[in-house]
Design an enzyme around this catalytic site. Structure first.
Site, mmCIF file in Angstrom:
data_model
loop_
_atom_site.group_PDB
_atom_site.id
_atom_site.type_symbol
_atom_site.label_atom_id
_atom_site.label_comp_id
_atom_site.label_asym_id
_atom_site.label_seq_id
_atom_site.Cartn_x
_atom_site.Cartn_y
_atom_site.Cartn_z
ATOM 1 C CB VAL A 184 -0.942 -0.025 1.225
ATOM 2 C CG1 VAL A 184 -1.637 1.312 1.405
ATOM 3 C CG2 VAL A 184 -1.963 -1.146 1.075
ATOM 4 C CD GLU A 193 -5.238 2.064 -1.200
ATOM 5 O OE1 GLU A 193 -4.810 3.197 -1.006
ATOM 6 O OE2 GLU A 193 -5.936 1.751 -2.196
ATOM 7 C CG PHE A 194 -11.109 -0.031 -0.526
ATOM 8 C CD1 PHE A 194 -11.747 -0.934 0.308
ATOM 9 C CD2 PHE A 194 -11.226 1.324 -0.246
ATOM 10 C CE1 PHE A 194 -12.503 -0.501 1.397
ATOM 11 C CE2 PHE A 194 -11.976 1.779 0.836
ATOM 12 C CZ PHE A 194 -12.610 0.852 1.658
ATOM 13 C CG LEU A 195 -3.731 -0.848 -3.147
ATOM 14 C CD1 LEU A 195 -2.944 -2.144 -3.243
ATOM 15 C CD2 LEU A 195 -2.800 0.323 -3.389
ATOM 16 C CB CYS A 220 -6.364 -8.115 2.386
ATOM 17 S SG CYS A 220 -5.225 -6.763 2.167
ATOM 18 C CB THR A 226 -6.549 -2.899 7.508
ATOM 19 O OG1 THR A 226 -6.529 -2.639 6.107
ATOM 20 C CG2 THR A 226 -7.900 -3.448 7.914
ATOM 21 C CE LYS A 266 9.996 -3.586 2.524
ATOM 22 N NZ LYS A 266 8.738 -3.365 3.231
ATOM 23 N N GLY A 294 -6.818 -16.296 -0.593
ATOM 24 C CA GLY A 294 -5.583 -16.200 0.189
ATOM 25 C C GLY A 294 -5.150 -14.750 0.177
HETATM 26 C C1 UDX Z 1 -8.091 -7.749 -1.586
HETATM 27 C C2 UDX Z 1 -9.222 -6.730 -1.831
HETATM 28 O O1 UDX Z 1 -9.823 -7.006 -3.105
HETATM 29 C C3 UDX Z 1 -8.681 -5.314 -1.792
HETATM 30 O O2 UDX Z 1 -9.754 -4.389 -1.939
HETATM 31 C C4 UDX Z 1 -7.985 -5.083 -0.458
HETATM 32 O O3 UDX Z 1 -7.415 -3.811 -0.418
HETATM 33 C C5 UDX Z 1 -6.912 -6.144 -0.213
HETATM 34 O O4 UDX Z 1 -7.485 -7.454 -0.337
HETATM 35 P P1 UDX Z 1 -6.062 -8.786 -2.984
HETATM 36 O O5 UDX Z 1 -5.784 -9.587 -1.752
HETATM 37 O O6 UDX Z 1 -4.943 -8.115 -3.691
HETATM 38 O O7 UDX Z 1 -7.145 -7.635 -2.641
HETATM 39 O O8 UDX Z 1 -6.720 -9.779 -4.034
HETATM 40 P P2 UDX Z 1 -8.149 -10.064 -4.692
HETATM 41 O O9 UDX Z 1 -8.037 -9.877 -6.145
HETATM 42 O O10 UDX Z 1 -9.241 -9.362 -4.002
HETATM 43 O O11 UDX Z 1 -8.253 -11.645 -4.413
HETATM 44 C C6 UDX Z 1 -8.199 -12.169 -3.091
HETATM 45 C C7 UDX Z 1 -8.323 -13.665 -3.110
HETATM 46 O O12 UDX Z 1 -9.639 -14.076 -3.460
HETATM 47 C C8 UDX Z 1 -7.400 -14.385 -4.097
HETATM 48 O O13 UDX Z 1 -6.849 -15.517 -3.466
HETATM 49 C C9 UDX Z 1 -8.308 -14.794 -5.232
HETATM 50 O O14 UDX Z 1 -7.866 -15.973 -5.889
HETATM 51 C C10 UDX Z 1 -9.600 -15.054 -4.485
HETATM 52 N N1 UDX Z 1 -10.806 -14.883 -5.317
HETATM 53 C C11 UDX Z 1 -11.154 -13.655 -5.766
HETATM 54 C C12 UDX Z 1 -11.608 -15.984 -5.615
HETATM 55 O O15 UDX Z 1 -11.311 -17.117 -5.215
HETATM 56 N N2 UDX Z 1 -12.745 -15.797 -6.363
HETATM 57 C C13 UDX Z 1 -13.115 -14.572 -6.810
HETATM 58 O O16 UDX Z 1 -14.171 -14.482 -7.470
HETATM 59 C C14 UDX Z 1 -12.299 -13.464 -6.517
#
Ligand code: UDX
Length: 448
Positions: free
Chosen positions: A11, A149-151, A260, A121, A35, A257
């Site tokens: 983030v 943050e939601f990225l 987050c 968070t 880093k 996984g």
């Molecule tokens: C997530 C949130 O989307 C984001 O808003 C927050 O800031 C951080 O956590 P991220 O962990 O980067 O982001 O990945 P994301 O694309 O949301 O996927 C999370 C997990 O869910 C992955 O393991 C993905 O494989 C799984 N997933 C996602 C599914 O199994 N099915 C889906 O339909 C979507």
């Protein structure tokens, strides 16, 4: 504006680089000198598409720099973002030590009115403590804001420039701070929601918990579809066309996984527990997610019998494609269990192998240089991460090098048609399994 970001994880680093790209002067601060050295050499410490180029460009222009020195950096800042980690404690509760330490450092550094925006968070109410810590060190004017943050990893830059919304939690109706943040984010031209701090903190947890719930829900539907001979992809499509439901986060697989969802769901269960509310629904979401990972093992065992001495190919190690992040990836547990049952694994991931080697130090793992190498002479192949290169593999060639043509597909990357044409025994998620000897509805047998 002069901006300081404390913490150069996902983030912090992405936000810092993007804010510099927006034209601000940004200093990213981290206590980890190694880093900061790498970043000063222009080497990004995370893999994120497009980040390196954007980082170098902004360093060259003089708008972006990296430092270990909080006090010097914060002194001139108009906004200081806290973006340090809140990793889970063994209890599931978020560890706030880094956030509170950052607050202490900021308090010691402030000299004029400054906005302190917390992106980490943090459990509901934590920003009140951040405010107390700063005011114990600095008696001047400042404002602590919750700015969750939601990225997402893999699309972090796009998400930073085009978020669905920006949530800003401010207490005491502080108009000066509101105006300054409105100006800061105005170029993004996206909805800004102003609310109180606690609601803002809750929005972050509730959003992640809801998305995790959607995933566990569709995975449960998938498990039932498998037994009934229905197709979860058709079901998700039919459901998702309803605007109230929506298409996203309805992709069945082997569970979520990453850094987050697992952490934030556990933390929200704790947050609820602290006010004597048992969050039963979320507990089940976590439980379903755990079970979903193990379905790969059940399918393996049912198609191969004993795993003793069997060679199993593993495609994909990161928790999702587009990242080398292996935090809470299902691959860890799945590989551990295969090895526990006497299997041998051949693994391949386009970019996450080095990170994975750091956490998985067991014999009987062969680290392979390509997807085909990881399938050679294998008794079965498990698809863990849906990297595009797996989808576009030559299935005929794949079949010719495997000992037995068995694919356990945790991400539904192949169509029935291509699998049948190539002649694999195929076990997807939430869809009919198919054998070269004819379709079967579901796999009998117990868990391992
Ligand atoms: C997530 C949130 O989307 C984001 O808003 C927050 O800031 C951080 O956590 P991220 O962990 O980067 O982001 O990945 P994301 O694309 O949301 O996927 C999370 C997990 O869910 C992955 O393991 C993905 O494989 C799984 N997933 C996602 C599914 O199994 N099915 C889906 O339909 C979507």
């Amino acid at each position: 504006m002069n901006i300081v970001i404390i913490g150069t994880g996902y983030v912090g680093l992405v936000s810092g680089v993007c804010y510099a790209e927006m034209g601000h002067n940004v200093v990213c601060v981290d206590h980890d000198a190694n880093k900061i050295d790498s970043l000063n050499l222009g080497e990004s410490t995370i893999f994120e598409p497009g980040l390196n180029e954007m980082m170098s460009r902004n360093v060259r222009s003089g708008r972006l720099s990296f430092s270990t020195k909080t006090i010097e950096s914060v002194r001139n800042a108009e906004i200081v973002f806290i973006a340090v980690g809140t990793p889970p404690l063994p209890s599931g509760q978020a560890n706030l030590n880094y956030v509170f330490k950052a607050a202490e450092n900021i308090g010691e550094s402030l000299s004029k009115y400054t906005i302190v925006a917390v992106k980490s968070t943090v459990p509901v109410g934590s920003n009140d403590v951040v405010e107390q810590i700063i005011s114990s060190k600095f008696s001047g004017d400042f404002c602590v804001v919750s700015l969750p943050e939601f990225l997402r990893e893999g699309s972090a830059i796009e998400d930073t420039f085009h978020p669905d919304r920006i949530i800003i939690g401010i207490d005491n109706n502080d108009e000066r701070t509101k105006e300054q943040l409105k100006n800061f984010y105005a170029p993004l031209n996206v909805p800004m929601v102003f609310t109180d701090r606690k609601s803002s903190e809750m929005i972050k947890y509730a959003s992640n918990a809801f998305l995790a719930t959607k995933i566990s829900f569709i995975n449960e539907i998938a498990n039932i579809c498998e037994k009934l001979g229905a197709n979860v992809e058709e079901v998700a499509y039919g459901m998702g066309l309803d605007n109230r439901i929506g298409m996203s986060f309805l992709k069945a697989g082997i569970g979520y996984g990453g850094s987050c969802f697992p952490k934030d769901t556990e933390a929200l269960i704790q947050i609820a527990g602290n006010v004597e509310h048992e969050f039963k629904l979320l507990r089940s979401v976590v439980e379903v997610n755990q079970y979903q990972r193990m379905k790969i093992l059940t399918k393996l065992k049912n198609s191969l019998g004993s795993l003793e001495g069997k060679e199993i190919g593993i495609w994909g190690l990161s928790f999702k494609p587009g990242t080398d992040d292996i935090r809470e990836t299902p691959a860890i547990e799945i590989i551990d269990r295969i090895l526990d049952h006497g299997g041998l694994v051949k693994v391949y991931d386009p970019i996450a192998m080095d990170n994975f080697k750091k956490v998985m130090d067991r014999p009987n793992i062969k680290w392979c240089s390509s997807s085909l190498r990881a399938s050679e002479n294998c008794d079965a192949l498990c698809v863990i991460t849906e990297w595009p290169e797996f989808k576009y593999i030559d299935l005929m060639k794949l079949k010719s090098i495997m000992r037995r043509p068995i694919i356990i597909d945790g991400r539904n990357i192949y169509s029935d048609h291509e699998i049948k044409e190539a002649g694999f025994d195929y076990f997807p998620v939430g869809k009919k399994a198919s054998r070269t000897s004819g379709d079967i509805f579901h796999i009998q047998g117990g868990e391992i």
